[in-house]
Design a protein around this motif. Structure first.
Motif, short mmCIF file in Angstrom:
data_model
loop_
_atom_site.label_atom_id
_atom_site.label_comp_id
_atom_site.label_asym_id
_atom_site.label_seq_id
_atom_site.Cartn_x
_atom_site.Cartn_y
_atom_site.Cartn_z
N GLU A 7 0.83 -1.20 0.00
CA GLU A 7 0.00 0.00 0.00
C GLU A 7 0.86 1.26 0.00
OE1 GLU A 7 -4.04 0.73 2.35
OE2 GLU A 7 -2.28 0.91 3.65
N TYR A 11 0.70 4.18 -2.97
CA TYR A 11 0.38 5.58 -2.71
C TYR A 11 1.55 6.50 -3.05
CZ TYR A 11 -4.24 5.03 -0.70
OH TYR A 11 -5.59 4.80 -0.55
N ARG A 14 1.58 7.14 -6.74
CA ARG A 14 0.50 8.01 -7.19
C ARG A 14 0.72 9.46 -6.77
NH1 ARG A 14 -4.80 6.08 -4.88
NH2 ARG A 14 -4.62 7.72 -3.35
N CYS A 15 1.28 9.67 -5.59
CA CYS A 15 1.37 11.03 -5.03
C CYS A 15 2.71 11.71 -5.28
CB CYS A 15 1.10 10.98 -3.53
SG CYS A 15 -0.55 10.37 -3.11
N ALA A 21 1.65 11.17 0.09
CA ALA A 21 1.19 9.79 0.17
C ALA A 21 0.56 9.51 1.53
CB ALA A 21 2.35 8.83 -0.09
N SER A 24 -2.85 11.29 1.67
CA SER A 24 -3.85 10.61 0.86
C SER A 24 -4.28 9.29 1.50
CB SER A 24 -3.29 10.36 -0.54
OG SER A 24 -4.24 9.74 -1.37
N LEU A 25 -3.34 8.58 2.07
CA LEU A 25 -3.65 7.32 2.73
C LEU A 25 -4.56 7.55 3.94
CD1 LEU A 25 -3.25 4.29 2.92
CD2 LEU A 25 -1.12 4.70 4.17
#
Length: 316
Positions: A7, A11, A14-15, A21, A24-25
């Motif tokens: 995970e 993230y 993506r970030c 990250a 967002s998580l």
């Protein structure tokens, strides 16, 4: 190797920074448990040690990072494993309580969703359903940020971080007061419309500009007279209200007349105005829960092939 390590990598990819990250998580977490950027960095370092490779590298002079070639290769496997672990966790959870949220335009909510929502509550009464009305652009933003589980959007997204699956396509219709002259014509054409006062939508700068389609249709048809537009308004429900009042005839998306609560007639004119569409909008890494699967299949069984691909770890 564990799910939290995978995970963290997903993230970060993506970030682009550990700080973003972590934020967002936290936003996506059901437990609202904050994980520090340092903790995410530790998780990825442990993953690197286990795999024996470097998964990311820092950009010089900035806090941003990029995945290495090995990191990109491993990312697809990480996403697949992470999705499967989440799906198994969801399937074997003792409790089936939860929440499902999505965003759609008011038009779609009003005319296409009442029956699927009713059936969903009958089948899964323990699931709280959150339906948010939003503009097409805001739907995309809500899906991308994780504010909602998915969206029902009127156009494909910008960028390649979201998946878009077409659900419905429909055309436009003309609506008139009851017994209007147009309803007695065998095959009314655009040329016939210019003789009557028209009620249309206001121009919309968004990518789903229905008014632009109407204007373009009249230009293509090269009608002899300029359309007599007497009233512009912001949504199709208002157009129906003004048509019922006898102010003129309206041009609306066919979706808006699926449920009629006005004393008006509907005149279908073929495909002169083109078509609109509505599609499912979802983040690529989004877990497809039982509740989401159930709701999508209530909308249409055409989603089933896509759902099967997602559940088997395939994307696009």
């Amino acid at each position: 190797m564990n799910d939290r390590q995978l995970e963290a990598l997903i993230y970060l990819s993506r970030c682009g920074t550990f700080k973003e990250a972590a934020r967002s998580l936290y936003h996506d977490s059901d437990e609202n448990e904050y994980v520090t950027p340092e903790a995410l960095q530790y998780r990825i370092r442990a993953l690197e040690e286990e795999l024996g490779i470097s998964l990311y590298k820092k950009r010089q002079g900035t806090s941003r990072v990029t995945l290495t070639r090995e990191g990109h290769l491993f990312l697809n496997e990480a996403i697949t494993i992470h999705q499967r672990m989440q799906r198994w966790r969801s399937m074997f959870a003792e409790s089936t309580r939860g929440k499902l949220s999505f965003a759609a335009t008011e038009l779609v909510i009003m005319h296409r969703l009442p029956e699927p929502v009713r059936l969903f509550h009958e089948r899964l009464p323990q699931i709280e359903l959150v339906v948010k009305a939003a503009s097409p652009e805001n739907i995309e933003a809500k899906v991308r940020s994780g504010e909602v589980d998915f969206g029902l959007a009127t156009h494909p997204p910008e960028g390649d971080d979201l998946e878009y699956v077409v659900w419905k396509r429909s055309g436009f219709v003309v609506i008139t007061p009851r017994g209007h002259e147009l309803t007695r014509m065998e095959k009314p054409a655009l040329q016939d419309l210019v003789h009557f006062p028209l009620i249309v939508l206001l121009p919309d700068p968004s990518r789903s500009d229905d008014r632009a389609r109407v204007d373009a249709a009249f230009r293509r048809a090269e009608v002899n007279h300029t359309p007599n537009i007497v009233l512009e308004t912001s949504n199709s429900e208002l157009i129906k209200t003004f048509v019922e009042a006898g102010i003129g005839v309206g041009i609306v998306a066919e979706t808006s007349v699926l449920t009629l609560r006005h004393e008006i007639d509907v005149v279908r004119m073929g495909d002169e105005f083109g078509q609109t569409e509505v599609g499912l909008l979802v983040r690529e890494e989004k877990l497809i829960t039982r509740a989401m699967r159930e709701f999508l299949l209530l909308l249409s069984d055409t989603f089933e092939p896509w759902l099967e691909k997602r559940e088997n770890g395939h994307r696009r």
